[in-house]
Design a protein around this motif. Structure first.
Motif, PDB file in Angstrom:
ATOM      1  N   PRO C 126      16.631  -3.858  19.107  1.00 44.53           N
ATOM      2  CA  PRO C 126      15.892  -2.654  18.654  1.00 44.53           C
ATOM      3  C   PRO C 126      15.727  -2.485  17.019  1.00 44.53           C
ATOM      4  O   PRO C 126      14.612  -2.067  16.568  1.00 44.53           O
ATOM      5  CB  PRO C 126      16.665  -1.472  19.035  1.00 44.53           C
ATOM      6  N   TRP C 127      16.561  -3.093  16.154  1.00 44.99           N
ATOM      7  CA  TRP C 127      16.300  -2.839  14.807  1.00 44.99           C
ATOM      8  C   TRP C 127      15.377  -3.797  14.184  1.00 44.99           C
ATOM      9  O   TRP C 127      14.295  -3.323  13.377  1.00 44.99           O
ATOM     10  CB  TRP C 127      17.630  -3.184  13.924  1.00 44.99           C
ATOM     11  N   LEU C 128      15.188  -4.884  15.090  1.00 48.88           N
ATOM     12  CA  LEU C 128      13.956  -5.952  14.367  1.00 48.88           C
ATOM     13  C   LEU C 128      12.613  -5.623  15.016  1.00 48.88           C
ATOM     14  O   LEU C 128      11.569  -5.866  14.114  1.00 48.88           O
ATOM     15  CB  LEU C 128      14.540  -7.556  15.009  1.00 48.88           C
ATOM     16  N   LYS C 129      12.655  -4.961  16.074  1.00 41.68           N
ATOM     17  CA  LYS C 129      11.412  -4.425  16.752  1.00 41.68           C
ATOM     18  C   LYS C 129      11.073  -3.367  15.828  1.00 41.68           C
ATOM     19  O   LYS C 129       9.789  -3.215  15.481  1.00 41.68           O
ATOM     20  CB  LYS C 129      11.612  -4.128  18.209  1.00 41.68           C
ATOM     21  N   LYS C 130      11.972  -2.440  15.510  1.00 37.03           N
ATOM     22  CA  LYS C 130      11.327  -1.478  14.718  1.00 37.03           C
ATOM     23  C   LYS C 130      10.897  -1.851  13.325  1.00 37.03           C
ATOM     24  O   LYS C 130       9.828  -1.335  12.964  1.00 37.03           O
ATOM     25  CB  LYS C 130      12.784  -0.621  14.432  1.00 37.03           C
ATOM     26  N   LEU C 131      11.719  -2.882  12.774  1.00 36.95           N
ATOM     27  CA  LEU C 131      11.300  -3.289  11.411  1.00 36.95           C
ATOM     28  C   LEU C 131      10.041  -3.964  11.473  1.00 36.95           C
ATOM     29  O   LEU C 131       9.013  -3.685  10.643  1.00 36.95           O
ATOM     30  CB  LEU C 131      12.322  -4.415  10.823  1.00 36.95           C
ATOM     31  N   THR C 132       9.789  -4.936  12.326  1.00 37.25           N
ATOM     32  CA  THR C 132       8.456  -5.628  12.504  1.00 37.25           C
ATOM     33  C   THR C 132       7.203  -4.716  12.730  1.00 37.25           C
ATOM     34  O   THR C 132       6.073  -4.679  12.214  1.00 37.25           O
ATOM     35  CB  THR C 132       8.408  -6.834  13.378  1.00 37.25           C
ATOM     36  N   THR C 133       7.344  -3.909  13.699  1.00 37.58           N
ATOM     37  CA  THR C 133       6.266  -3.055  14.128  1.00 37.58           C
ATOM     38  C   THR C 133       6.029  -2.042  13.033  1.00 37.58           C
ATOM     39  O   THR C 133       4.828  -1.674  12.659  1.00 37.58           O
ATOM     40  CB  THR C 133       6.601  -2.158  15.320  1.00 37.58           C
ATOM     41  N   SER C 134       7.000  -1.440  12.339  1.00 32.74           N
ATOM     42  CA  SER C 134       6.761  -0.711  11.243  1.00 32.74           C
ATOM     43  C   SER C 134       6.095  -1.011  10.003  1.00 32.74           C
ATOM     44  O   SER C 134       5.069  -0.549   9.650  1.00 32.74           O
ATOM     45  CB  SER C 134       7.895  -0.048  10.572  1.00 32.74           C
ATOM     46  N   ILE C 135       6.063  -2.337   9.638  1.00 31.87           N
ATOM     47  CA  ILE C 135       5.699  -3.041   8.553  1.00 31.87           C
ATOM     48  C   ILE C 135       4.164  -3.462   9.164  1.00 31.87           C
ATOM     49  O   ILE C 135       3.007  -3.170   8.354  1.00 31.87           O
ATOM     50  CB  ILE C 135       6.264  -4.423   8.382  1.00 31.87           C
ATOM     51  N   LEU C 136       3.966  -3.968  10.366  1.00 28.58           N
ATOM     52  CA  LEU C 136       2.652  -4.344  10.822  1.00 28.58           C
ATOM     53  C   LEU C 136       1.889  -2.997  11.009  1.00 28.58           C
ATOM     54  O   LEU C 136       0.581  -3.034  10.854  1.00 28.58           O
ATOM     55  CB  LEU C 136       2.728  -4.985  12.322  1.00 28.58           C
ATOM     56  N   ASN C 137       2.229  -1.869  11.263  1.00 26.96           N
ATOM     57  CA  ASN C 137       1.887  -0.570  11.314  1.00 26.96           C
ATOM     58  C   ASN C 137       1.327   0.030  10.167  1.00 26.96           C
ATOM     59  O   ASN C 137       0.514   1.172  10.175  1.00 26.96           O
ATOM     60  CB  ASN C 137       2.323   0.293  12.496  1.00 26.96           C
ATOM     61  N   ASP C 138       1.767  -0.338   8.936  1.00 27.30           N
ATOM     62  CA  ASP C 138       1.731   0.281   7.657  1.00 27.30           C
ATOM     63  C   ASP C 138       0.019   0.151   7.316  1.00 27.30           C
ATOM     64  O   ASP C 138      -0.176  -0.873   7.359  1.00 27.30           O
ATOM     65  CB  ASP C 138       2.528  -0.317   6.670  1.00 27.30           C
ATOM     66  N   PRO C 139      -0.623   1.099   7.455  1.00 26.36           N
ATOM     67  CA  PRO C 139      -2.196   0.969   7.176  1.00 26.36           C
ATOM     68  C   PRO C 139      -2.318  -0.073   6.075  1.00 26.36           C
ATOM     69  O   PRO C 139      -3.163  -0.824   6.062  1.00 26.36           O
ATOM     70  CB  PRO C 139      -2.570   2.224   7.104  1.00 26.36           C
ATOM     71  N   ALA C 140      -1.784   0.249   4.831  1.00 29.06           N
ATOM     72  CA  ALA C 140      -2.418  -0.815   3.720  1.00 29.06           C
ATOM     73  C   ALA C 140      -1.612  -1.896   3.901  1.00 29.06           C
ATOM     74  O   ALA C 140      -2.618  -2.982   3.624  1.00 29.06           O
ATOM     75  CB  ALA C 140      -1.226   0.097   2.337  1.00 29.06           C
ATOM     76  N   ILE C 141      -0.701  -2.481   4.754  1.00 33.21           N
ATOM     77  CA  ILE C 141      -0.570  -3.666   5.177  1.00 33.21           C
ATOM     78  C   ILE C 141      -1.469  -4.370   6.242  1.00 33.21           C
ATOM     79  O   ILE C 141      -2.000  -5.415   5.970  1.00 33.21           O
ATOM     80  CB  ILE C 141       1.111  -3.567   5.594  1.00 33.21           C
ATOM     81  N   ALA C 142      -1.790  -3.336   7.309  1.00 31.85           N
ATOM     82  CA  ALA C 142      -2.475  -4.109   8.243  1.00 31.85           C
ATOM     83  C   ALA C 142      -3.973  -4.393   8.060  1.00 31.85           C
ATOM     84  O   ALA C 142      -4.386  -5.409   8.292  1.00 31.85           O
ATOM     85  CB  ALA C 142      -2.569  -2.737   9.362  1.00 31.85           C
ATOM     86  N   LYS C 143      -4.513  -3.535   6.861  1.00 32.47           N
ATOM     87  CA  LYS C 143      -5.893  -3.782   6.496  1.00 32.47           C
ATOM     88  C   LYS C 143      -5.726  -5.420   5.898  1.00 32.47           C
ATOM     89  O   LYS C 143      -6.640  -6.099   6.046  1.00 32.47           O
ATOM     90  CB  LYS C 143      -6.010  -2.761   5.360  1.00 32.47           C
ATOM     91  N   ARG C 144      -4.977  -5.518   4.982  1.00 36.14           N
ATOM     92  CA  ARG C 144      -4.891  -6.567   4.144  1.00 36.14           C
ATOM     93  C   ARG C 144      -4.285  -7.969   4.945  1.00 36.14           C
ATOM     94  O   ARG C 144      -4.813  -9.153   4.977  1.00 36.14           O
ATOM     95  CB  ARG C 144      -3.934  -6.718   2.930  1.00 36.14           C
TER      96      ARG C 144
END
Lengths: 335, 335, 335, 335, 335, 335
Positions: C126-144
């Motif tokens: 659960p920790w790693l899923k939360k970590l990766t999805t939170s980063i991928l879903n950050d709009p600034a990051i996703a866009k780039r």
């Protein structure tokens, strides 16, 4: 409280003292008699100990890395001293002074820390002054900064060694910045104060100097980038580019990829700081090599950190020509 | 037939068992009495043995690398177990099972060999299928392929180890070829099956794993180029350029000159195969390092093949912060 | 909107199109007449352009890195095509599609990003899923993340290249984890998704692929440790030791000190991930080398990233023996 | 005068002989009785010795590196021979022949020196002939040239070894110069005769082969440049450019920077001489490795100077196939 | 006397000035007309020149490396300036000031030399003071010491550069010796003053900076050992061991075998001096890299001596975040 | 038949001769007129050629690597000679002598081959004599052995170069075997004759010296192991261990892993042969470097094979001191 140190023990002496347990085993003699075998240590060295009678109760209580109080007789076995234990118990915390068990600096730690705060206070750039003083004044950091060694074996491998190393670098930084007008002394001082902050957690130095698991997996460079970056983020308005510069100073200070710097110095201050740090570490390694007796009067022991031995210059210059004495046939002996 | 293994011996036990002779000497005590000293071994380890009386006849018959039957008592001498021999004779061939003297795979060798033939059978290119199956079905090769280790120390250093390594590579090859459509799976499988065929003769693995003289002077790459080239020449019509490609896969699989590959990979399949082979070897080396007790609960022994030790991930994740426990002053002990 | 690409221009053709300005200069002929010289580019290449009359007004408006609209005639000068400009003005933002000026992936970026989120969603821890999805879903990051190349020259050097590389690694990670039961697939997927997140800021890829100053001074490994560590700190209760493990995966993924990893892999997942990342990068570099015409029908261009050229396997296997044709005297010519 | 050599001692034998003192200590038994412990040596090896009674007077006189006369009994202690001393005194100079204490060449040193002078005399260039003969005829140099070893461990590590090495090189130089007409044999002979003259003072070889302090700090290349340059300056009219060439031959003869040559060979004679010197040194190292019993009948001991072991070619060619015997299941044992 | 420098020439200008001839050729046009082509230079750069008429007489007198006086017109040919010569003759010695033709220090050479003598005068050890002052006062040496550059390209590559470098090192030596009480400042000053004396003859710097044949074959380390050793031999009573120490300082100052030091530093002063010399050379190389326009406002040119480019710190800190500006999509352009 | 060589062409000369086509293109002038551009070569060099009229028919027939007959005029264009073609046709096989198009040895190839057979005939060991003579007498091999160069660029890069190199090595082998009695001259001669047999197929040398695809993928070491092993297998009764020894000589002759030897020399003959082969190759490379004019009278061109330039010894010794002339202020010019 500790009265006898291992290097001072005399044969057939009776002692009562405190030691750290390095190893513990129960063994059998050829005849089947069981006994307790310990390896005991203090800051001066280690010694083997055996207990032949009534050791069971004490042995149950005691584990590796515990401090113990012993009453014993010093004997010689196979040409090496050994303790024959008569009494043995776990030491009480208040009976133990850690300083007896780990080598430590000869300087006054409090004075050195004050000197360090003075160096931080002399920084003109307000952001860098705030950064270094806030880190140095963090109580959790300050407490460990005053104890940490600078390395496990390479250099300044004793309690307070990091402080000695950093104070030395601050002094060098001031001098070299005075020499090269193009250098920013504030950046050099910041580098000196922060470049090994990761060692506070990379090393453990409670009962012996070693590495933490985190230290093994991450190393002090990565660990201190995290610590220092958080400190910069916590200062409101800290300039983004200055943050990048400070991070670069930290990650480039080993100077070469193969020494674990993920980037080569690309700022003059980073380049110069790498030289100063490397030189001061090597000077400390030479000092340690010269402090050990090598058996050869004109040479230090071989330093594996440096890959060579060093000349005792004074001895060599005092003697008449080494060449004459050693390499040329001795006319007195074979006339 | 073998009933006692060295690691299982208990003090003062009487045993009757079979061992391999590693060393043999006749020595004299201080008082001038002569005795026989042997170093005996089986797949679990080695032990010293002494015979004090009537050893002359047995000693004459026995040489290093022979198997012997002994009747003996297990004693402790200088804190190490030792066999005091009462009876000693050369073992008869039918009394000895080689598997007791060399470590071997836990997998079923027959099944693994069948699996390997299946992989060869799955090759679509008719020339490569013919090549690999003809080599695998050569009885002299098949017999040794089912016994050979993959290396002396680096990885899969046990009987059947080569088979384990090759089966693993065939599986990886199929998966990776499915991932990269540009790869020719037939070439990858051919490389997997043939890339270490030279080890059948580079190593000797009758009584201990070592190198043959030929293996020392030529190495398995050169040896298998000869074997496989002859097999290709024996297949009428085998395309000349395909032969060159197969030879290139063999000689480039170490990936770098300094690891003994006279050519760098210049075909995609050769490049990918090098990575898979290297990765699988290293994974086996890590497995072996983790299987050994290092004394440090969270770390494997130091693997000289890998130049580092490895973390026991489960132990580390189970513990609360290593940092808290190890590096920070323990508040309970020194309040 | 862009109608003509540089590689498609024919001699003596008249065109109206958009280009990016790489260089701009005002020069004088030998006779002292001044003219405007530009180097113009799009994603297919670059071309020199000259404007002889009435260029002053346009020249004043235009700077390096601007987009321009031109009307011109294609001429040959010293055996190279050149644009003779008749009209020139700054392009309006709405006239320009960046995709015309930088090479980009042939895959659908939206689909690839969805696939990536699916891989993150498949993580069980659960920790790693939360970590990766939170980063991928950050709009600034996703866009780039949807635009970034994986490198400037070495491999996947085009828009969307990072996404292609990461998707590929997730697929490989799943397969290899299925092959080796001792591997934790969650850690491998986490490594795949996060190991190059620092490249989002290390590289700039608006008008050309290059490095930011921060990227030069810190490098993507240090940059992503900061980003990912903050994300872990932001997740309440994220286990401290798991944080150390994730940081170790990031900093060790280059596998060797000399490639900028401050630590060697000391966890099996880190070791395996290093091999997969290296192999996938090299495969992409081979793909690029083979996509370029080298003049030699059986060989790719020389890849400086790989230090060699690669064989076009199909061409080589199709031909009859290269040896026969090339190295042996040609019997037709000299009978 | 010396009658017994250490390697020839038999158990329980009584001897009277001369030895060199390597170590000296006074120790106590477990019971507190003190005794004298010496390590004694001659050119064949070393042995431990103990004196239990009335050793005080003798012990006062004697120091490390002295020669002593002893009367003793050979006993076995812990499976190793040991001398139990009954009488002990300092040897008189006239009682000692140094040749008994250091390994030395089997050739006649006088004849070799004459041969060397002949080689120098065969030089046609008058300046080079004058240079080499003046150096060889300098009495201080001649005396040491006839004793010096060529190295401490690497090759020709025995008295007279340098002379053997140089004579060999002069012979090779003549042959190779005959082979390549473009080579100047005079320069090759000059290089051979002078290239290790610095070893006369770099090494000390009175009682054991070692390095002088000067040798450690400067090395033989720098030392011989000084010696030979002075000799050239002392020859009136010696051409300046020829002096540079001779100096270049000396400083470049190790062939690579990392072997301590501050310049790479840039003259053909320097290049060729480097190969001959390296080859002759390596041949001598192989000779020494093959002269030592390794326990493996077909292999020499491992030579750390060469980083490998060498095959005993005759043994190997005499045996039937090594492969058959070692690697293949032995049909006799397991029918 | 020289009025026009090459970097200052304007198009279509008529000039009369002095230049150094770098290349000279007589060529033919396509139509068969012959002309004189020269490459002319001064300390600011080089320019091509052609003379079409009546060049025969002048051409006969003039050779490469001569100084010439010309009357010419500056024209543009293929976008590069070129001189069209009207008159040409050999310059008279009294017309030429060498300083116009080689780059030189901006410091006052006389003052620097006086400062250097002062440093030598501050040495307390009488032998070392005598040694350094005698060398500095030797008129032949003094004259060249005041002109020599410190290197051909790496650092301080201009007339007077050696003096600047040495003065800098003397200052650093004093500071560092004050910092480390265990250092002997006299040895550091001696090393600073003498460590590059061999460059006086290794380089030639009359009309361009280059290497002499002797410099190529021997290198400055070997050359200065000879010069300084002779100077020590000329001082009666100079202690033999001190001579060895001085020689060791000279030969070890490059710090590593692969940089041409035949010995590693084995004295603390040698170790520290190596760091100072290396740091000062690198600082000078950075200074030179930053002095050149690279086209990138925040970066120096790439320095091949350093293997990287350097950040212009002031520019970078002045700008707002580089990251924001360069790497993030620009919202103004594409709303 | 070929009358004019490229290096001998004079301006404005009319010629009729044969050339090899290196490149062929049809281009357009700025005005749109098309013309044929060729690059033509012979063993002395290359030249550009243009044909302006009626080139279409000839151009259709001709391809790269064809031989052509031309009638042309030599002109100067942009300061370089160029052929203006008037007539052009494909050459007939009987008109072409390959020796005109590739550089070749100055020795008599027939005599050299006879000499080589004599060396093989002098081998005493019957198996090795049979092996070498059978290979040398194989007509397919003999024909190519008499033409092959020894390398593409490194050394002996001309037709017949391999033969020159091998003959030289046989001579050296005989001399060195006479010098070291422990060497087996038969093995040295065998190594010399066979060590580069793989180059017959690794290189192609019909119209230019290059690599075959097989040569690129396998290299000459692997290729000759196959050839020579087959030849040994074809000799009935060839001893298995001697075969291993011969294979070891072949695969170890590059001496180091990084030069493509999969095994280091482990037999004395292999060690010595490596030195001889390396020395002879380097001597040939020096010879080639000295044969080229470098512009510096005392130095050869820079040899990239050797990483340095070489001194022209005779020139240097003839001149008075280089130091005096180059490095010291010239008193005549500036009195």
């Amino acid at each position: 409280m500790k009265t006898s140190f291992i290097t001072d023990l005399g044969t057939e002496q009776n002692i009562t003292s405190f030691f750290l347990v390095h190893e513990k085993e129960i063994r059998n003699t050829r005849e089947g008699k069981s006994y307790l075998r310990l390896e005991l240590g203090d800051r001066s060295g280690t010694i083997e100990a055996r207990m032949w009678d009534q050791f069971e109760a004490a042995a149950k209580d005691i584990a590796r890395d515990d401090f113990v109080k012993v009453q014993a007789r010093v004997e010689i076995y196979r040409n090496k001293p050994q303790l024959s234990l008569q009494q043995l118990r776990l030491a009480k915390p208040e009976e133990v002074d850690l300083a007896d068990f780990l080598p430590h600096t000869k300087e006054d730690v409090g004075k050195m820390h004050a000197q360090l705060l003075e160096f931080a206070g002399s920084i003109a750039n307000p952001w860098l002054k705030k950064l270094t003083t806030s880190i140095l004044n963090d109580p959790a950091i300050a407490k460990r900064y005053m104890r940490a060694p600078a390395a496990k074996v390479m250099h300044h491998a004793f309690l307070g060694g990091l402080l000695e190393h950093v104070i030395g670098l601050c002094g060098l930084a001031k001098q070299v910045a005075a020499h090269y007008p193009e250098l920013d002394v504030d950046l050099l001082l910041t580098a000196a104060i922060l470049h090994d902050v990761g060692k506070l957690d990379e090393l453990c130095y409670e009962r012996a100097i070693g590495y933490t698991v985190e230290g093994q997996l991450l190393g002090h460079i990565v660990m201190e980038v995290e610590t220092v970056s958080k400190a910069m983020d916590a200062i409101e308005g800290f300039p983004a580019n200055l943050k990048t510069v400070v991070q670069h100073l930290l990650i480039s200070h080993h100077g070469q990829y193969e020494f674990g710097s993920p980037k080569l110095p690309m700022i003059r201050e980073a380049l110069v700081f790498h030289y100063l740090d490397d030189m001061d570490s090597k000077m400390a390694a030479v000092r340690a090599a010269l402090a050990t007796d090598s058996g050869e009067p004109e040479w230090s022991t071989y330093s594996s950190a440096l890959g060579r031995k060093f000349l005792r210059l004074e001895e060599f210059l005092k003697s008449t020509s080494a060449k004459a004495e050693e390499a040329v046939p001795n006319p007195k002996l074979f006339p």
